[in-house]
Design an enzyme around this catalytic site. Structure first.
Site, PDB file in Angstrom:
ATOM      1  N   GLN A 158     -23.254  22.781  12.406  1.00  0.00           N
ATOM      2  CA  GLN A 158     -22.763  21.755  11.481  1.00  0.00           C
ATOM      3  C   GLN A 158     -23.955  21.058  10.834  1.00  0.00           C
ATOM      4  O   GLN A 158     -23.789  20.270   9.911  1.00  0.00           O
ATOM      5  CB  GLN A 158     -21.936  20.713  12.221  1.00  0.00           C
ATOM      6  N   GLY A 182     -24.081  19.311  21.477  1.00  0.00           N
ATOM      7  CA  GLY A 182     -24.548  18.187  20.664  1.00  0.00           C
ATOM      8  C   GLY A 182     -23.641  17.837  19.510  1.00  0.00           C
ATOM      9  O   GLY A 182     -24.111  17.471  18.437  1.00  0.00           O
ATOM     10  N   THR A 183     -22.323  17.948  19.746  1.00  0.00           N
ATOM     11  CA  THR A 183     -21.400  17.556  18.686  1.00  0.00           C
ATOM     12  C   THR A 183     -20.307  16.667  19.242  1.00  0.00           C
ATOM     13  O   THR A 183     -19.809  16.879  20.338  1.00  0.00           O
ATOM     14  CB  THR A 183     -20.778  18.779  17.973  1.00  0.00           C
ATOM     15  N   SER A 184     -19.947  15.665  18.466  1.00  0.00           N
ATOM     16  CA  SER A 184     -18.880  14.735  18.894  1.00  0.00           C
ATOM     17  C   SER A 184     -17.512  15.384  18.717  1.00  0.00           C
ATOM     18  O   SER A 184     -16.496  14.794  19.068  1.00  0.00           O
ATOM     19  CB  SER A 184     -18.957  13.446  18.068  1.00  0.00           C
ATOM     20  N   CYS A 190     -26.505  23.413 -17.394  1.00  0.00           N
ATOM     21  CA  CYS A 190     -25.494  22.623 -18.130  1.00  0.00           C
ATOM     22  C   CYS A 190     -25.889  21.155 -18.293  1.00  0.00           C
ATOM     23  O   CYS A 190     -25.151  20.363 -18.878  1.00  0.00           O
ATOM     24  CB  CYS A 190     -24.143  22.713 -17.417  1.00  0.00           C
ATOM     25  N   VAL A 222     -27.387  20.261   8.786  1.00  0.00           N
ATOM     26  CA  VAL A 222     -27.851  20.632   7.441  1.00  0.00           C
ATOM     27  C   VAL A 222     -29.380  20.578   7.356  1.00  0.00           C
ATOM     28  O   VAL A 222     -29.949  20.750   6.294  1.00  0.00           O
ATOM     29  CB  VAL A 222     -27.222  19.681   6.386  1.00  0.00           C
ATOM     30  N   HIS A 251     -21.851  23.386   7.115  1.00  0.00           N
ATOM     31  CA  HIS A 251     -21.854  22.216   6.217  1.00  0.00           C
ATOM     32  C   HIS A 251     -22.982  22.274   5.195  1.00  0.00           C
ATOM     33  O   HIS A 251     -23.315  21.272   4.591  1.00  0.00           O
ATOM     34  CB  HIS A 251     -21.936  20.924   7.033  1.00  0.00           C
ATOM     35  N   CYS A 311     -25.861  22.083  -8.764  1.00  0.00           N
ATOM     36  CA  CYS A 311     -25.382  21.219  -9.838  1.00  0.00           C
ATOM     37  C   CYS A 311     -24.018  20.630  -9.468  1.00  0.00           C
ATOM     38  O   CYS A 311     -23.111  21.364  -9.064  1.00  0.00           O
ATOM     39  CB  CYS A 311     -25.254  22.042 -11.121  1.00  0.00           C
ATOM     40  N   CYS A 314     -21.622  22.323 -12.360  1.00  0.00           N
ATOM     41  CA  CYS A 314     -21.273  23.761 -12.475  1.00  0.00           C
ATOM     42  C   CYS A 314     -21.673  24.561 -11.245  1.00  0.00           C
ATOM     43  O   CYS A 314     -21.583  25.786 -11.239  1.00  0.00           O
ATOM     44  CB  CYS A 314     -21.972  24.344 -13.710  1.00  0.00           C
TER      45      CYS A 314
HETATM   46  C1  BV8 Z   1     -12.307  20.143   4.776  1.00  0.00           C
HETATM   47  C2  BV8 Z   1     -22.658  17.502   5.510  1.00  0.00           C
HETATM   48  C3  BV8 Z   1     -10.445  20.893   3.490  1.00  0.00           C
HETATM   49  C4  BV8 Z   1     -22.929  16.255   4.730  1.00  0.00           C
HETATM   50  C5  BV8 Z   1     -20.800  16.968   6.993  1.00  0.00           C
HETATM   51  C6  BV8 Z   1      -7.961  17.093   9.955  1.00  0.00           C
HETATM   52  C7  BV8 Z   1      -7.750  15.865  10.540  1.00  0.00           C
HETATM   53  C8  BV8 Z   1      -8.413  14.728  10.079  1.00  0.00           C
HETATM   54  C9  BV8 Z   1      -9.323  14.816   9.026  1.00  0.00           C
HETATM   55  C10 BV8 Z   1      -9.523  16.030   8.465  1.00  0.00           C
HETATM   56  C11 BV8 Z   1      -8.850  17.172   8.918  1.00  0.00           C
HETATM   57  N1  BV8 Z   1      -9.259  18.235   8.159  1.00  0.00           N
HETATM   58  C12 BV8 Z   1     -10.171  17.788   7.258  1.00  0.00           C
HETATM   59  C13 BV8 Z   1     -10.350  16.454   7.426  1.00  0.00           C
HETATM   60  C14 BV8 Z   1     -11.215  15.564   6.662  1.00  0.00           C
HETATM   61  C15 BV8 Z   1     -12.648  15.659   7.166  1.00  0.00           C
HETATM   62  C16 BV8 Z   1     -12.812  15.250   8.606  1.00  0.00           C
HETATM   63  O1  BV8 Z   1     -12.955  16.075   9.481  1.00  0.00           O
HETATM   64  N2  BV8 Z   1     -12.821  13.964   8.856  1.00  0.00           N
HETATM   65  C17 BV8 Z   1     -13.078  13.511  10.217  1.00  0.00           C
HETATM   66  C18 BV8 Z   1     -14.104  12.430  10.213  1.00  0.00           C
HETATM   67  C19 BV8 Z   1     -11.786  13.152  10.871  1.00  0.00           C
HETATM   68  N3  BV8 Z   1     -13.139  17.026   7.007  1.00  0.00           N
HETATM   69  C20 BV8 Z   1     -13.533  17.442   5.798  1.00  0.00           C
HETATM   70  O2  BV8 Z   1     -13.436  16.761   4.793  1.00  0.00           O
HETATM   71  C21 BV8 Z   1     -14.106  18.848   5.716  1.00  0.00           C
HETATM   72  N4  BV8 Z   1     -13.482  19.542   4.624  1.00  0.00           N
HETATM   73  O3  BV8 Z   1     -11.711  20.168   5.807  1.00  0.00           O
HETATM   74  O4  BV8 Z   1     -11.843  20.722   3.594  1.00  0.00           O
HETATM   75  C22 BV8 Z   1      -9.919  19.556   3.030  1.00  0.00           C
HETATM   76  C23 BV8 Z   1     -10.185  19.167   1.731  1.00  0.00           C
HETATM   77  C24 BV8 Z   1      -9.653  17.939   1.294  1.00  0.00           C
HETATM   78  C25 BV8 Z   1      -8.918  17.103   2.157  1.00  0.00           C
HETATM   79  C26 BV8 Z   1      -8.701  17.494   3.482  1.00  0.00           C
HETATM   80  C27 BV8 Z   1      -9.212  18.734   3.922  1.00  0.00           C
HETATM   81  C28 BV8 Z   1     -15.602  18.793   5.426  1.00  0.00           C
HETATM   82  C29 BV8 Z   1     -16.344  18.257   6.621  1.00  0.00           C
HETATM   83  C30 BV8 Z   1     -17.861  18.400   6.406  1.00  0.00           C
HETATM   84  C31 BV8 Z   1     -18.483  17.043   6.162  1.00  0.00           C
HETATM   85  N5  BV8 Z   1     -19.938  17.186   6.026  1.00  0.00           N
HETATM   86  N6  BV8 Z   1     -22.111  17.135   6.824  1.00  0.00           N
HETATM   87  C32 BV8 Z   1     -24.134  15.527   5.257  1.00  0.00           C
HETATM   88  O5  BV8 Z   1     -24.681  15.884   6.319  1.00  0.00           O
HETATM   89  O6  BV8 Z   1     -24.534  14.572   4.563  1.00  0.00           O
HETATM   90  S1  BV8 Z   1     -20.223  16.546   8.508  1.00  0.00           S
HETATM   91  C33 BV8 Z   1     -21.377  15.683   9.409  1.00  0.00           C
HETATM   92  O7  BV8 Z   1     -20.726  15.407  10.652  1.00  0.00           O
HETATM   93  C34 BV8 Z   1     -22.646  16.409   9.808  1.00  0.00           C
HETATM   94  O8  BV8 Z   1     -22.737  17.732   9.362  1.00  0.00           O
HETATM   95  C35 BV8 Z   1     -22.568  16.417  11.323  1.00  0.00           C
HETATM   96  O9  BV8 Z   1     -23.202  17.474  11.907  1.00  0.00           O
HETATM   97  C36 BV8 Z   1     -21.106  16.501  11.459  1.00  0.00           C
HETATM   98  C37 BV8 Z   1     -20.429  16.380  12.742  1.00  0.00           C
HETATM   99  O10 BV8 Z   1     -20.978  15.356  13.454  1.00  0.00           O
HETATM  100  P1  BV8 Z   1     -21.804  15.791  14.759  1.00  0.00           P
HETATM  101  O11 BV8 Z   1     -22.695  16.934  14.409  1.00  0.00           O
HETATM  102  O12 BV8 Z   1     -20.854  15.990  15.866  1.00  0.00           O
HETATM  103  O13 BV8 Z   1     -22.707  14.541  14.930  1.00  0.00           O
HETATM  104  P2  BV8 Z   1     -22.282  13.148  15.550  1.00  0.00           P
HETATM  105  O14 BV8 Z   1     -23.336  12.168  15.165  1.00  0.00           O
HETATM  106  O15 BV8 Z   1     -20.856  12.863  15.238  1.00  0.00           O
HETATM  107  O16 BV8 Z   1     -22.336  13.390  17.143  1.00  0.00           O
HETATM  108  C38 BV8 Z   1     -23.583  13.674  17.760  1.00  0.00           C
HETATM  109  C39 BV8 Z   1     -23.264  14.138  19.152  1.00  0.00           C
HETATM  110  O17 BV8 Z   1     -24.492  14.496  19.771  1.00  0.00           O
HETATM  111  C40 BV8 Z   1     -22.635  13.054  20.015  1.00  0.00           C
HETATM  112  O18 BV8 Z   1     -21.564  13.616  20.764  1.00  0.00           O
HETATM  113  C41 BV8 Z   1     -23.768  12.657  20.960  1.00  0.00           C
HETATM  114  O19 BV8 Z   1     -23.286  12.306  22.249  1.00  0.00           O
HETATM  115  C42 BV8 Z   1     -24.539  13.951  21.058  1.00  0.00           C
HETATM  116  N7  BV8 Z   1     -25.961  13.816  21.383  1.00  0.00           N
HETATM  117  C43 BV8 Z   1     -26.788  12.767  21.146  1.00  0.00           C
HETATM  118  N8  BV8 Z   1     -28.037  13.087  21.584  1.00  0.00           N
HETATM  119  C44 BV8 Z   1     -27.969  14.334  22.101  1.00  0.00           C
HETATM  120  C45 BV8 Z   1     -26.649  14.807  21.962  1.00  0.00           C
HETATM  121  N9  BV8 Z   1     -26.263  16.023  22.383  1.00  0.00           N
HETATM  122  C46 BV8 Z   1     -27.201  16.806  22.964  1.00  0.00           C
HETATM  123  N10 BV8 Z   1     -28.487  16.439  23.104  1.00  0.00           N
HETATM  124  C47 BV8 Z   1     -28.899  15.218  22.693  1.00  0.00           C
HETATM  125  N11 BV8 Z   1     -30.193  14.847  22.864  1.00  0.00           N
HETATM  126 ZN    ZN Z   2     -24.812  22.796 -14.111  1.00  0.00          ZN
END
Ligand code: BV8
Ligand code: ZN
Length: 245
Positions: free
Chosen positions: A102, A188-190, A151, A104, A120, A128, A131
């Site tokens: 996940q 490492g993902t929530s 564009c 980037v 992601h 762009c 486009c």
């Molecule tokens: C989509 C790029 C179709 C940008 C990112 C169903 C239900 C509810 C909502 C939705 C659903 N389906 C879709 C949605 C909407 C939404 C969504 O999921 N919302 C959530 C918040 C509920 N999803 C989308 O919009 C996705 N698109 O489904 O398209 C669609 C279209 C329109 C309408 C509906 C659906 C697109 C999702 C992609 C978003 N882009 N990143 C950028 O980076 O700027 S996501 C972003 O969160 C990052 O990529 C990140 O990686 C990702 C996930 O978070 P985590 O990686 O888990 O990171 P987080 O900080 O949360 O957690 C860190 C973890 O690490 C913790 O557990 C911590 O304890 C642990 N940790 C800490 N230290 C350590 C460790 N682990 C190990 N070692 C350590 N040392």
């Molecule tokens: Zn363009």
């Protein structure tokens, strides 16, 4: 030294196909703030979920651009950590590993991992807003938003924003791995962001041995056959060492 259950090591050693999902936690020990608790300084008052959207970019492109440039600047100064390197080495030991990220930040590739499925996208590329033409990423220090050579539209980072669909080819590869692997590592993902968060659940439902590596519990913890509670940068090298020796 961490002690791993013997059967866990045996299951990994005997695995035919290992699928791995990584999140921001795998980059935490490199110094990249995790997605949810990583906003510091200037960005503390913003919710990343509100900045990483097409709407935010449309409403205030400069703010969103500045946020990504700040992150790019930060990523340019960090290096992969021992967890990234251990995952890259696993690809040399096991003949079939699917690494789905996940993240980037491109740190898996910098550690030597191949064929990373970047669900992601990648912050080190621009495209762009208008486009979708891909073009060379602006240097992190560039304040003004570049224009598309084709564009004239505004440049944006080549990442998937909330509300945007994921690349279907990548997603299909990830689903296929979740459905066919015999071991699934969720690291490492929530496990909150969909559809990535459904991959470990799907793998478990398809009979894979589900292993979670995270210092904190997540919605997947109760489904996991093994929970290795701690930082991935410490656990992964020791796990690899145990498997390989
Ligand atoms: C989509 C790029 C179709 C940008 C990112 C169903 C239900 C509810 C909502 C939705 C659903 N389906 C879709 C949605 C909407 C939404 C969504 O999921 N919302 C959530 C918040 C509920 N999803 C989308 O919009 C996705 N698109 O489904 O398209 C669609 C279209 C329109 C309408 C509906 C659906 C697109 C999702 C992609 C978003 N882009 N990143 C950028 O980076 O700027 S996501 C972003 O969160 C990052 O990529 C990140 O990686 C990702 C996930 O978070 P985590 O990686 O888990 O990171 P987080 O900080 O949360 O957690 C860190 C973890 O690490 C913790 O557990 C911590 O304890 C642990 N940790 C800490 N230290 C350590 C460790 N682990 C190990 N070692 C350590 N040392
Ligand atoms: Zn363009």
């Amino acid at each position: 030294m961490i002690s791993f259950p013997g059967e866990l090591i045996e299951q990994l050693r005997g695995a035919q196909h290992i699928a791995i999902l990584t999140g921001a936690g795998t980059s935490a020990e490199s110094g990249v703030p995790t997605f949810r608790d990583g906003q510091s300084g200037l960005w503390a008052q913003y919710n990343p979920q509100e900045l990483a959207t097409p709407f935010a970019f449309q409403t205030n492109p400069q703010l969103v651009w500045d946020w990504y440039q700040w992150r790019r600047e930060l990523i340019a100064q960090v290096s992969p950590n021992p967890g990234h390197f251990a995952l890259a080495e696993m690809q040399a030991i096991f003949h079939h590993i699917t690494l789905i990220s996940q993240n980037v930040d491109g740190l898996h590739q910098r550690a030597g991992s191949q064929n990373v499925i970047e669900l992601h996208g990648n912050i080190l590329r621009d495209k762009c807003f208008n486009c979708d033409a891909a073009f060379k990423a602006a240097p992190p220090a560039k304040k003004s938003i570049p224009r598309c050579p084709r564009c004239g539209g505004l440049a944006r980072p080549d990442v998937v924003w909330f509300g945007e669909s994921l690349d279907s080819d990548k997603l299909n590869l990830a689903w296929e791995a979740a459905q066919n692997c015999d071991v699934f590592l969720s690291i490492g993902t929530s496990t909150v962001v969909q559809p990535a968060a459904s991959l470990p659940v799907n793998a478990g439902e398809n009979g894979a041995v589900l292993i979670e590596i995270n210092p904190q519990p997540t919605p997947v913890t109760r489904l996991a056959a093994y929970v290795l509670q701690g930082p991935s940068g410490e656990i992964l090298p020791q796990l690899l060492d145990k498997i390989a020796n």
